[in-house]
Enzyme design. Sequence first.
Site: not given
Lengths: 241, 241
Positions: A88, A122, A158
């Site tokens: 998130g 996260a 990512h």
Amino acid sequence: MELFLLSNGKLSGEAELLGYAKRQLLAMIERRNITSAVFVPYAMIRGDYDQRAGELSQTLGIKVTSIHHAESPAEAIAQAECILVSGGNTWMLNQMLHENGLIVPIQRAVREREVPYVGWSAGCNVATPSIRTTNDMPVRNSVVLPALGLFPVQINPHYIDAHISGHMGETRDERLAEFCAVNPSESVVALREGSLLHVCGNDLRYFSAREQGFKVFRHGAETREYQDTSALRSLVPFTCH
Amino acid sequence: MELFLLSNGKLSGEAELLGYAKRQLLAMIERRNITSAVFVPYAMIRGDYDQRAGELSQTLGIKVTSIHHAESPAEAIAQAECILVSGGNTWMLNQMLHENGLIVPIQRAVREREVPYVGWSAGCNVATPSIRTTNDMPVRNSVVLPALGLFPVQINPHYIDAHISGHMGETRDERLAEFCAVNPSESVVALREGSLLHVCGNDLRYFSAREQGFKVFRHGAETREYQDTSALRSLVPFTCH
């Protein structure tokens, strides 16, 4: 210490959260006879905490309880068999970990009680020394940069080297090169979608569901792609495989 | 007050820095009889300050001096005919503006002496109340979020709604929706590449070199695309055109 540091939660085209790491996670759960986990959902700004906990319970076959139900979050961590930390917004997650007094309890659980820590996106960022290599927008009015420091090197989750045509903002590679220029004594491990680092005791292993390598960024050094963790030997106190 | 708040410096396929805004900038320079500008290069981490100043001098036809040569940066701002603030890393730029004591001098120059402020990308971010809507990586060990606040609403530069296939990180729209969820009383103006907001006295105008609109993000409100600034009427103290 056992850490699963995942680049992301869901792979493109996969419905199941943590699906690409399911085999390793189930093996860890079986090896340790784990029956429940505490879920740290704070990174989720617009999602439903309990729904996400339910998804995780289904994937992992154990009881998963979101920590926001706990009267004392620190006590919930102190009792946890396993800690799951959602993706998130990294800024929100790190701030809430600090504001709820969870930094030291999580560090002690992981380091002293050997409670496994599973963090994606996260949740992977906050496992490193600081959140300076997050991709997220700093949505909060106050920020804390230092994080859990369970893993001793910055990770960029990512990671992607593709580029949107016509977009003139910095590429990820440029952003990471800027980080290294400002912090020349530090390195950044860049994890592509579907990949993870697994610390188990003294061993560090790398896995990619798509059989892609990871990259290491360091100031003044050529950035290369690696298929195993031997490239990290000088950076971490683990046996690299 | 005169502000040029540009989404980016160079357009894809264009060689000239600020080329897409050159017509408006030259008109301002002529109207105000400007012969020189002070260049604030701090956002540039890996580029050459003087080379960038030279490029700007060529585009704008005026003398451009980088502020890092000034014995007193604050005095350089106090004497400036025009202030040019480069893109690069927003965290670095904002920190350097604070550390070099330039926040109040720039605010006074722009508000009291009516010195025109031209900022692109990071230079546009720092003109707003805070840098919470930057796209950049927080590469510094300490951070300051409040910025110059010359323009009263958050701007997200380099706005793009395209998406790289397979990338599972948040899209820009998701990041901005998170910002609005955490800050429900605030709005964000999203500027695409090649577009700018121009404040001149009491007037606010929007220009896009590609004839695309801008978007406004606000919690609980539908995000729409606008071609002129009348949508900002309730958010800014300017006459919107």
